[in-house]
Design an enzyme around this catalytic site. Structure first.
Site, PDB file in Angstrom:
ATOM      1  N   LYS A  89       0.794  -1.087   0.080  1.00  0.00           N
ATOM      2  CA  LYS A  89       0.223  -0.067   0.099  1.00  0.00           C
ATOM      3  C   LYS A  89       0.848   1.201   0.053  1.00  0.00           C
ATOM      4  O   LYS A  89       0.433   2.306  -0.477  1.00  0.00           O
ATOM      5  CB  LYS A  89      -1.001  -0.007   1.078  1.00  0.00           C
ATOM      6  CG  LYS A  89      -2.141  -0.896   0.929  1.00  0.00           C
ATOM      7  CD  LYS A  89      -3.357  -0.807   1.750  1.00  0.00           C
ATOM      8  CE  LYS A  89      -4.595  -1.632   1.368  1.00  0.00           C
ATOM      9  NZ  LYS A  89      -4.257  -2.928   1.847  1.00  0.00           N
ATOM     10  N   GLU A 111      -9.613   7.108   3.561  1.00  0.00           N
ATOM     11  CA  GLU A 111     -10.411   6.415   4.393  1.00  0.00           C
ATOM     12  C   GLU A 111      -9.486   4.962   4.607  1.00  0.00           C
ATOM     13  O   GLU A 111      -8.734   4.629   4.105  1.00  0.00           O
ATOM     14  CB  GLU A 111     -11.683   6.089   3.631  1.00  0.00           C
ATOM     15  CG  GLU A 111     -11.636   4.901   2.532  1.00  0.00           C
ATOM     16  CD  GLU A 111     -10.443   5.075   1.411  1.00  0.00           C
ATOM     17  OE1 GLU A 111     -10.143   6.172   1.093  1.00  0.00           O
ATOM     18  OE2 GLU A 111      -9.887   3.994   0.985  1.00  0.00           O
ATOM     19  N   SER A 377       1.272  -9.855  -1.026  1.00  0.00           N
ATOM     20  CA  SER A 377       1.033  -8.531  -0.936  1.00  0.00           C
ATOM     21  C   SER A 377       1.640  -7.800   0.481  1.00  0.00           C
ATOM     22  O   SER A 377       1.673  -6.760   0.695  1.00  0.00           O
ATOM     23  CB  SER A 377      -0.322  -8.144  -1.154  1.00  0.00           C
ATOM     24  OG  SER A 377      -1.165  -9.066  -0.341  1.00  0.00           O
TER      25      SER A 377
HETATM   26  C1  PLP Z   1      -5.220  -3.759   1.584  1.00  0.00           C
HETATM   27  C2  PLP Z   1      -4.524  -5.010   1.282  1.00  0.00           C
HETATM   28  C3  PLP Z   1      -4.948  -5.813   0.234  1.00  0.00           C
HETATM   29  C4  PLP Z   1      -6.319  -5.747  -0.710  1.00  0.00           C
HETATM   30  O1  PLP Z   1      -6.012  -4.567  -1.557  1.00  0.00           O
HETATM   31  P1  PLP Z   1      -5.992  -4.342  -2.793  1.00  0.00           P
HETATM   32  O2  PLP Z   1      -6.135  -3.103  -3.340  1.00  0.00           O
HETATM   33  O3  PLP Z   1      -6.771  -5.580  -3.679  1.00  0.00           O
HETATM   34  O4  PLP Z   1      -4.658  -4.950  -3.099  1.00  0.00           O
HETATM   35  C5  PLP Z   1      -4.367  -7.129   0.092  1.00  0.00           C
HETATM   36  N1  PLP Z   1      -3.076  -7.464   0.932  1.00  0.00           N
HETATM   37  C6  PLP Z   1      -2.681  -6.728   1.730  1.00  0.00           C
HETATM   38  C7  PLP Z   1      -1.634  -7.031   2.561  1.00  0.00           C
HETATM   39  C8  PLP Z   1      -3.561  -5.487   2.063  1.00  0.00           C
HETATM   40  O5  PLP Z   1      -3.091  -4.709   3.107  1.00  0.00           O
END
Ligand code: PLP
Length: 393
Positions: A89, A111, A377
């Site tokens: 993020k 948000e 992610s």
């Molecule tokens: C917020 C988040 C997501 C989901 O958000 P996307 O916009 O779909 O990437 C996925 N993995 C993690 C670790 C997150 O913090």
């Protein structure tokens, strides 16, 4: 087939900017300036330098040998979990705050649902010395106390949204209302590839560093920049958009999106938008979303807060519609098992969102020579409570 946004802010039949008239000047200011700013050399230099020295990029592309043996393919993990603040993020919040500065803004609003985007926003506001207000549903504030305190330590003000179900949708409404009332000095940092044009395109561009790095790293590692598969979880779709971006028009690279099935797509507790959703308008753009016959948004459910969203961004709706991305879904149970498996087999405790992507490996028809990149992610620190409650390890 073209997968990038068109002149009018559309991806095929999805996208656009469906906003109240009072928000028009803010969104229009952004739309008419974002490309020239982010394509300027001065912006690129500052963005790249912060990604390298503050976020810790490039993140490694790790060959997961034990996982590869199990799934009988060559599996690489793109380690977004090693980014500062623990997830992808921050790539986006850095990009947006640099843009906000160049638009002359002094204040930032955002948000947040589970608090991950709020923390990434509070972090870059501290870095830049900018005032930060994060709107968060009152219920979410109770459920995600550590992230609320993280934001406060970083100097952000966390405002409770007390309307509706007191969750993400209500926090988004409050943030929009604030923005309408403070159009000149405030920028609104949206956390995924959602919202009115130009947000989905802008966020995808900031996250596209993920696939730019994958290409270089694979070239160095294997002599070929193209994998056979790229696998990523999809909440709003920003980590997936970043992991796909530079492969979108290389049709021989199979792109896989993994949504949260929750308790199962045939139960009322799910967040698998492509399986359950229909076309509609949410948060300023036309996309697929989970709704009742009379258009009420259905409350989604997933064990993973980041995937607990009733829609997907318009780019992903188009990628689904055209068949460019194959969407799979994974239940809570399958994701938790995959998270524990990754911990045991590779020594990496993933965010439960990312565990959904790992769990999808068993649904692919893989062969020995296939090169598979799984976008990891985020890391599992924030999910420790959920792992403990799950208990089966
Ligand atoms: C917020 C988040 C997501 C989901 O958000 P996307 O916009 O779909 O990437 C996925 N993995 C993690 C670790 C997150 O913090």
């Amino acid at each position: 087939m073209k997968y990038t946004v068109d002149q009018n802010g559309y991806y095929g039949k999805f996208g656009g900017a469906f906003i109240p008239e009072m928000l028009y000047p803010n969104v229009e200011e952004l739309r008419s300036n974002y490309l020239s700013i982010i394509e300027s050399q001065n912006f690129k230099n500052e963005f790249d330098s912060l990604l390298q020295n503050y976020v810790g990029r490039p993140t490694p592309l790790f060959f997961a040998s034990r996982l590869s043996e199990k799934y009988k393919a060559k599996i690489y993990l793109k380690r977004e979990d090693l980014c500062h603040t623990g997830a992808h993020k921050i790539n986006n919040t850095i990009g947006q705050i640099l843009l906000a500065k160049r638009l002359g803004k002094q204040k930032i609003i955002a948000e947040t649902g589970a608090g991950q985007h709020g923390v990434a926003t509070a972090t870059v506001c501290a870095l830049m010395g900018m005032e930060c207000i994060v709107y968060m549903g009152k219920l979410d504030m109770e459920r995600q106390r550590p992230n609320v305190e993280r934001m406060r330590i970083l100097g952000a003000r966390v405002e409770a949204a007390t309307s509706g179900n007191m969750t993400l949708k209500d926090a988004t409404n409050e943030a929009m209302r604030h923005w309408i009332n403070h159009p000149t000095d405030t920028h609104y940092i949206i956390g995924s590839v959602v919202g009115p044009h130009p947000y989905p395109d802008m966020v995808a561009r900031f996250q596209s560093v993920i696939s730019a790095e994958i290409k270089k790293q694979l070239q160095r590692e294997t002599g070929n920049p193209y994998p056979d598969y790229v696998v990523a979880c999809v909440g709003g779709g920003s980590n997936a958009a970043g992991a796909y971006y530079h492969f979108l028009h290389d049709e021989h690279v199979q792109l896989i999106g993994v949504e949260a099935a929750g308790k199962g797509v045939d139960t009322p507790e799910s967040a698998a938008t492509t399986a359950l959703g229909r076309i509609g308008i949410l948060h300023g753009s036309k996309s697929l979303l989970m709704q009742t016959d009379d258009g009420q948004v259905i409350e989604p459910y997933s064990i993973s807060a980041g995937l607990d969203y009733p829609g997907i961004g318009p780019l992903h709706a188009h990628l689904f519609d055209t068949g460019r991305v194959q969407f799979l879904n994974v239940t809570d149970e399958q994701a938790m098992n995959a998270g524990i498996e990754l911990s045991r087999m590779e020594g990496i405790i993933p965010a439960i969102e990312s565990a959904h992507a790992v769990a999808a490996l068993s649904q692919l028809d893989l062969s020995d020579e296939d090169i598979v990149v799984v976008n990891l992610s985020g890391r599992g620190d924030k999910d420790l409570e959920t792992y403990i409650k799950w208990g089966r390890y």
